[in-house]
Design a protein around this motif. Sequence first.
Motif, mmCIF file in Angstrom:
data_model
loop_
_atom_site.group_PDB
_atom_site.id
_atom_site.type_symbol
_atom_site.label_atom_id
_atom_site.label_comp_id
_atom_site.label_asym_id
_atom_site.label_seq_id
_atom_site.Cartn_x
_atom_site.Cartn_y
_atom_site.Cartn_z
ATOM 1 N N ALA A 219 83.222 59.030 -18.963
ATOM 2 C CA ALA A 219 83.371 60.437 -19.322
ATOM 3 C C ALA A 219 82.236 60.844 -20.258
ATOM 4 C CB ALA A 219 84.732 60.677 -19.975
ATOM 5 N N HIS A 220 82.307 62.081 -20.728
ATOM 6 C CA HIS A 220 81.343 62.586 -21.696
ATOM 7 C C HIS A 220 82.028 62.698 -23.052
ATOM 8 C CE1 HIS A 220 77.567 64.469 -22.805
ATOM 9 N NE2 HIS A 220 78.244 65.401 -23.452
ATOM 10 N N GLU A 224 87.531 67.732 -23.795
ATOM 11 C CA GLU A 224 87.805 68.152 -22.419
ATOM 12 C C GLU A 224 87.577 67.008 -21.432
ATOM 13 O OE1 GLU A 224 86.992 71.471 -25.059
ATOM 14 O OE2 GLU A 224 85.795 69.697 -24.557
ATOM 15 N N SER A 225 86.473 66.313 -21.604
ATOM 16 C CA SER A 225 86.166 65.218 -20.688
ATOM 17 C C SER A 225 87.155 64.068 -20.859
ATOM 18 C CB SER A 225 84.732 64.731 -20.928
ATOM 19 O OG SER A 225 84.327 63.824 -19.935
ATOM 20 N N GLU A 228 90.383 65.001 -18.973
ATOM 21 C CA GLU A 228 90.283 64.831 -17.521
ATOM 22 C C GLU A 228 90.299 63.358 -17.128
ATOM 23 O OE1 GLU A 228 86.779 66.902 -16.380
ATOM 24 O OE2 GLU A 228 87.541 68.877 -16.964
#
Length: 340
Positions: A219-220, A224-225, A228
């Motif tokens: 992920a980042h 938010e990432s 997800e």
Amino acid sequence: MVTLAEVARRANVTGATVSNVLRNPQKVKPETVERVMAAIRELGYRPNLTARALARGRTSTLALLLSNIANPFYPEFVLAAEREARKRGYFLLVCNTDDDPAITRAYLEQIAGSLASGVIVMNTDLGEGELAGIASKGVAVVLCMWEHVQASRALPCVTTDFAAAGALAAAHLSGLGHRKFGVIFGGGSGGPQTIRLDGFAAALAAHGHSEKSLFIVRAHDSIESGYEAAAGLLRAKPAMTSIFATNDLMAIGAMQAAADLGKRVPDDLSVMGLTDIALAHQFRPALTTVRLPTADIAARSVALALEMVEGGTPAQDVYVVRAPELVVRESTAPAPSRQR
């Protein structure tokens, strides 16, 4: 306009002492510093920074290049770095590169050696060779918080043991009886956080867990990432009872995803992060994490850059500052009994 000589006469010291108080107050007796500062306040003295830079052949400014000021880790780092620079009589110029190598190059070309005598470079897409080219022009360049530390570097680097940080997380979750581990590993300008992941995986293996117990997603570095990534993990592996994120923001996103999917943290799912930003203890449930020595790294980076600015040579290539430490809060608990 009030002159430095007038301040010296009012404080009954030499002009050189006034200069030292302004540039290197730690080298002057506290009572003398207090007397000089009182004279400065009484007379309303304002130093001519341009003239000072011309006389010294360098500015009284350090630049700090960071990748994303929106990430709360960076303002916390900046605060510690600015305090150290100010204590040593320097200003800190903060440059946000927005994860864009073109912006990084523009900053380096415009400020290195002119607006700033030294540059501290955090995560960046630029290679070390390109940064070494800046240093070859007489600019002090210090790398900071770089994760992929080599045995020998063209530039000095101040960092910490990221593999040990991952290992601490693994030992904690394994010790709580978890047997199925989700991992969200992030990345940004400095590249993927694989060293943290490697440390986590190696420690799990040392505690007797097989590779099949580990579920990994990339992920980042953002809430938010993390949300997800965690939602995908939890849907794909509903029996998973723990998640380790290599960044606190992603861990907070994972807790939000768990709540939306009806999982209680930590009763059904233990979540932990790595860094220990202020938000980690402000969030509810408070986040268990691995604390990095952020303030120590910031202070050592500034000190090293100024040593180089003032003509010193780094004693070593890599400075590994104090080891990471486990911070246990509310987001982790023993594994549910059904897994034991």
